[in-house]
Design an enzyme around this catalytic site. Structure first.
Site, PDB file in Angstrom:
ATOM      1  N   GLY A  13       0.820  -1.220   0.000  1.00  0.00           N
ATOM      2  CA  GLY A  13       0.000   0.000   0.000  1.00  0.00           C
ATOM      3  C   GLY A  13       0.848   1.262   0.000  1.00  0.00           C
ATOM      4  N   GLN A  14       0.172   2.397  -0.056  1.00  0.00           N
ATOM      5  CA  GLN A  14       0.869   3.693  -0.062  1.00  0.00           C
ATOM      6  C   GLN A  14       1.832   3.812   1.132  1.00  0.00           C
ATOM      7  OE1 GLN A  14      -0.945   8.019  -0.330  1.00  0.00           O
ATOM      8  NE2 GLN A  14      -1.126   7.332   1.781  1.00  0.00           N
ATOM      9  N   ASP A  15       1.320   3.628   2.340  1.00  0.00           N
ATOM     10  CA  ASP A  15       2.157   3.827   3.526  1.00  0.00           C
ATOM     11  C   ASP A  15       3.227   2.748   3.625  1.00  0.00           C
ATOM     12  OD1 ASP A  15       0.290   5.757   3.923  1.00  0.00           O
ATOM     13  OD2 ASP A  15      -0.361   5.082   5.905  1.00  0.00           O
ATOM     14  N   ALA A  84      -4.806  -3.474   6.064  1.00  0.00           N
ATOM     15  CA  ALA A  84      -6.180  -3.088   6.413  1.00  0.00           C
ATOM     16  C   ALA A  84      -7.064  -3.106   5.173  1.00  0.00           C
ATOM     17  CB  ALA A  84      -6.205  -1.680   7.016  1.00  0.00           C
ATOM     18  N   THR A 127      -6.517   5.508  13.391  1.00  0.00           N
ATOM     19  CA  THR A 127      -6.981   6.466  12.387  1.00  0.00           C
ATOM     20  C   THR A 127      -7.909   7.528  12.972  1.00  0.00           C
ATOM     21  OG1 THR A 127      -8.615   6.635  10.606  1.00  0.00           O
ATOM     22  CG2 THR A 127      -8.602   4.598  11.805  1.00  0.00           C
ATOM     23  N   GLU A 129     -10.469   8.418  11.644  1.00  0.00           N
ATOM     24  CA  GLU A 129     -11.840   7.987  11.367  1.00  0.00           C
ATOM     25  C   GLU A 129     -12.515   7.521  12.670  1.00  0.00           C
ATOM     26  OE1 GLU A 129     -13.282   8.396   8.440  1.00  0.00           O
ATOM     27  OE2 GLU A 129     -15.111   7.225   8.729  1.00  0.00           O
ATOM     28  N   TYR A 151     -15.708   0.492   9.197  1.00  0.00           N
ATOM     29  CA  TYR A 151     -14.244   0.644   9.208  1.00  0.00           C
ATOM     30  C   TYR A 151     -13.783   1.291  10.519  1.00  0.00           C
ATOM     31  CZ  TYR A 151      -9.746   2.858   8.241  1.00  0.00           C
ATOM     32  OH  TYR A 151      -8.453   3.304   8.331  1.00  0.00           O
ATOM     33  N   LYS A 155     -11.530  -0.354  13.522  1.00  0.00           N
ATOM     34  CA  LYS A 155     -10.246   0.255  13.889  1.00  0.00           C
ATOM     35  C   LYS A 155     -10.219   0.649  15.373  1.00  0.00           C
ATOM     36  CE  LYS A 155      -7.338   0.541  10.349  1.00  0.00           C
ATOM     37  NZ  LYS A 155      -5.900   0.220  10.420  1.00  0.00           N
ATOM     38  N   HIS A 181      -3.730  11.052   5.010  1.00  0.00           N
ATOM     39  CA  HIS A 181      -2.411  11.349   4.450  1.00  0.00           C
ATOM     40  C   HIS A 181      -2.347  10.787   3.039  1.00  0.00           C
ATOM     41  CE1 HIS A 181      -2.459   7.850   7.069  1.00  0.00           C
ATOM     42  NE2 HIS A 181      -1.562   7.301   6.272  1.00  0.00           N
ATOM     43  N   ARG A 186      -1.234   7.254  -3.578  1.00  0.00           N
ATOM     44  CA  ARG A 186      -2.549   6.994  -2.990  1.00  0.00           C
ATOM     45  C   ARG A 186      -3.398   6.175  -3.974  1.00  0.00           C
ATOM     46  NH1 ARG A 186      -5.493   6.435   1.613  1.00  0.00           N
ATOM     47  NH2 ARG A 186      -6.328   8.378   2.397  1.00  0.00           N
TER      48      ARG A 186
HETATM   49  O1  G4F Z   1     -10.595  10.049   0.569  1.00  0.00           O
HETATM   50  P1  G4F Z   1     -11.641   9.393   1.386  1.00  0.00           P
HETATM   51  O2  G4F Z   1     -12.245   8.162   0.831  1.00  0.00           O
HETATM   52  O3  G4F Z   1     -10.968   9.159   2.813  1.00  0.00           O
HETATM   53  P2  G4F Z   1     -11.601   8.870   4.261  1.00  0.00           P
HETATM   54  O4  G4F Z   1     -12.933   8.261   4.188  1.00  0.00           O
HETATM   55  O5  G4F Z   1     -11.470  10.118   5.055  1.00  0.00           O
HETATM   56  O6  G4F Z   1     -10.601   7.756   4.824  1.00  0.00           O
HETATM   57  C1  G4F Z   1      -9.207   7.862   4.683  1.00  0.00           C
HETATM   58  O7  G4F Z   1      -8.659   8.539   5.791  1.00  0.00           O
HETATM   59  C2  G4F Z   1      -8.852   7.878   7.057  1.00  0.00           C
HETATM   60  C3  G4F Z   1      -8.201   8.746   8.128  1.00  0.00           C
HETATM   61  O8  G4F Z   1      -9.190   9.600   8.661  1.00  0.00           O
HETATM   62  C4  G4F Z   1      -8.224   6.487   6.993  1.00  0.00           C
HETATM   63  F1  G4F Z   1      -8.416   5.855   8.166  1.00  0.00           F
HETATM   64  C5  G4F Z   1      -8.864   5.695   5.871  1.00  0.00           C
HETATM   65  O9  G4F Z   1      -8.243   4.421   5.771  1.00  0.00           O
HETATM   66  C6  G4F Z   1      -8.644   6.452   4.569  1.00  0.00           C
HETATM   67  O10 G4F Z   1      -7.265   6.515   4.315  1.00  0.00           O
HETATM   68  O11 G4F Z   1     -12.815  10.411   1.676  1.00  0.00           O
HETATM   69  C7  G4F Z   1     -12.588  11.676   2.231  1.00  0.00           C
HETATM   70  C8  G4F Z   1     -13.864  12.487   2.218  1.00  0.00           C
HETATM   71  C9  G4F Z   1     -15.086  11.753   2.771  1.00  0.00           C
HETATM   72  O12 G4F Z   1     -15.820  12.616   3.600  1.00  0.00           O
HETATM   73  C10 G4F Z   1     -15.909  11.399   1.550  1.00  0.00           C
HETATM   74  O13 G4F Z   1     -17.312  11.322   1.774  1.00  0.00           O
HETATM   75  O14 G4F Z   1     -14.183  12.790   0.865  1.00  0.00           O
HETATM   76  C11 G4F Z   1     -15.568  12.592   0.667  1.00  0.00           C
HETATM   77  N1  G4F Z   1     -15.796  12.333  -0.763  1.00  0.00           N
HETATM   78  C12 G4F Z   1     -16.535  13.146  -1.571  1.00  0.00           C
HETATM   79  N2  G4F Z   1     -16.577  12.612  -2.797  1.00  0.00           N
HETATM   80  C13 G4F Z   1     -15.387  11.287  -1.463  1.00  0.00           C
HETATM   81  C14 G4F Z   1     -15.876  11.465  -2.757  1.00  0.00           C
HETATM   82  N3  G4F Z   1     -14.621  10.218  -1.118  1.00  0.00           N
HETATM   83  C15 G4F Z   1     -14.327   9.316  -2.089  1.00  0.00           C
HETATM   84  N4  G4F Z   1     -13.539   8.269  -1.772  1.00  0.00           N
HETATM   85  N5  G4F Z   1     -14.814   9.439  -3.375  1.00  0.00           N
HETATM   86  C16 G4F Z   1     -15.601  10.505  -3.761  1.00  0.00           C
HETATM   87  O15 G4F Z   1     -16.016  10.590  -4.902  1.00  0.00           O
END
Ligand code: G4F
Length: 342
Positions: A13-15, A84, A127, A129, A151, A155, A181, A186
């Site tokens: 993975g990335q990390d 994970a 995390t 989260e 998730y 965690k 991060h 990513r």
């Molecule tokens: O990039 P995301 O999918 O990351 P999320 O859910 O924050 O989780 C990441 O960070 C966590 C640390 O807090 C880690 F534990 C976890 O493993 C992962 O690395 O989404 C970020 C935000 C969310 O609020 C989501 O609803 O972006 C919003 N979002 C809006 N449009 C979207 C989209 N997310 C994704 N993936 N795709 C969209 O089209």
């Protein structure tokens, strides 16, 4: 002198890739745990030039016998648990595998360490989260948790298990509560990389537009390469503990889109609200971004912002890369890759 050994679960993975690069540079004997179907993901280790320097071991975190055998055989100096099911959005559909990997897998690792390798220093990838529906405007190690996804719940179990095994058995276990991060490495399912990649495709003419979910979601986004340094620092301390790793700043998804547009010389104009919000290229009037409810989550984490004071004072760690610079780095990487592919 014998090299120190480190085992990274989730090395593809990335990390995992950035951490492998860091540990190789520090002279460790680096082992990486790889699931049978993750071999195509070795491109990250290749890109960072460490593929031949990491000893890959077959590893399936949900197989308790395999985990125990591996830990008892190698008795690594350090174990970094980065394996994970890390995509929050998929965790509602995949709640059972998410729990097996993100919760039970950690139990198997900690049990094996307790029984067969109690000197091992162990890092658990916790995390932000876990803060979910936040109960404090800025989250630190002492902020109560309120996870919002299978998730996050899985965690949280592992986080408390790590604390409990440390306190109950005196083991050398630390937990890093990492806020989001990102990096060019990513996965494309995460929103930052989805934006950088798909924006380049739109500008290259190979994609029509980008469909996104909640544009108002706010995240504390840092640079993954810097965050793995914090992981390593946590295991070099005399005392094992929990640390928030964050930038202390938060940005909306909408703003991240704008930051990603800048290096491509695109100015975006937003029109409409909620599900009808759309982003147009000011120069050409072309629709670039639209909201697609398919990407909304059943329960959203609206905003995260971390207090990194403990990591700064106790680990001497600090974030260096601003989110704008991070967006630029990701877009430049994707643009170059797309040009190269022709
Ligand atoms: O990039 P995301 O999918 O990351 P999320 O859910 O924050 O989780 C990441 O960070 C966590 C640390 O807090 C880690 F534990 C976890 O493993 C992962 O690395 O989404 C970020 C935000 C969310 O609020 C989501 O609803 O972006 C919003 N979002 C809006 N449009 C979207 C989209 N997310 C994704 N993936 N795709 C969209 O089209």
């Amino acid at each position: 002198m014998k090299k120190r050994s480190a085992f990274i679960t989730g090395v593809s993975g990335q990390d995992g890739a950035y951490l492998a690069q860091l540990l190789v540079s520090k002279g460790y004997e680096v082992y990486g745990g790889l699931r049978r179907n993750s071999h195509d993901e070795l491109y990250r280790l290749r890109l960072l030039g460490v593929q031949d320097k990491v000893k890959l071991l077959n590893f399936e975190i949900t197989d308790q016998f395999g985990v125990t055998e591996l830990i008892s055989k190698y008795r690594f100096d350090e174990v970094y648990n980065l394996a994970a099911q890390s995509f929050v959005g998929a965790s509602w559909d995949l709640s059972v595998p998410t729990t097996n990997i993100n919760s039970m897998g950690v139990l198997y690792l900690l049990e094996a360490i307790k029984r067969f390798s109690p000197e091992t220093r162990f890092y658990q990838a916790s995390t932000s989260e876990m803060f979910g529906k936040i109960v404090a405007p800025i989250q630190s190690e002492t902020t109560p948790f309120y996870p919002r996804s299978p998730y996050g719940v899985a965690k949280l179990y592992s986080h408390w298990l790590t604390v409990n095994y440390r306190e109950s058995h005196g083991l050398r276990l630390s937990s890093g509560i990492l806020f989001n991060h990102e990096a060019p490495l990513r996965g494309v399912e995460f929103v930052t990389r989805k934006i950088s990649r798909q924006l380049c495709e739109v500008m290259n003419g190979t994609r029509d537009r980008i469909g996104l979910g909640n544009l108002d979601a706010k995240r504390d986004w840092g640079y993954a390469k810097e965050y793995v340094e914090a992981m390593w620092l946590m295991l070099q301390q005399d005392e094992f503990d929990d640390f928030v790793v964050a930038t202390g700043k938060t940005t909306t998804v909408r703003d991240f889109v704008e930051y990603a547009c800048e290096p491509l010389d695109v100015e975006i104009v937003w029109e409409g609200e909620g599900e009808n919000e759309k982003g147009y290229n000011r120069k050409t009037n072309k629709l670039i971004v639209e909201v697609n409810p398919e990407f909304f989550r059943p329960a959203e984490v609206d905003v995260l912002i971390g207090n990194n004071e403990k990591a700064r004072t106790k680990l001497g760690w600090q974030p260096k890369t601003e989110v704008k610079e991070l967006a630029r780095m990701m877009v430049e990487f994707d643009w170059a890759a797309i040009q190269k592919a022709g």
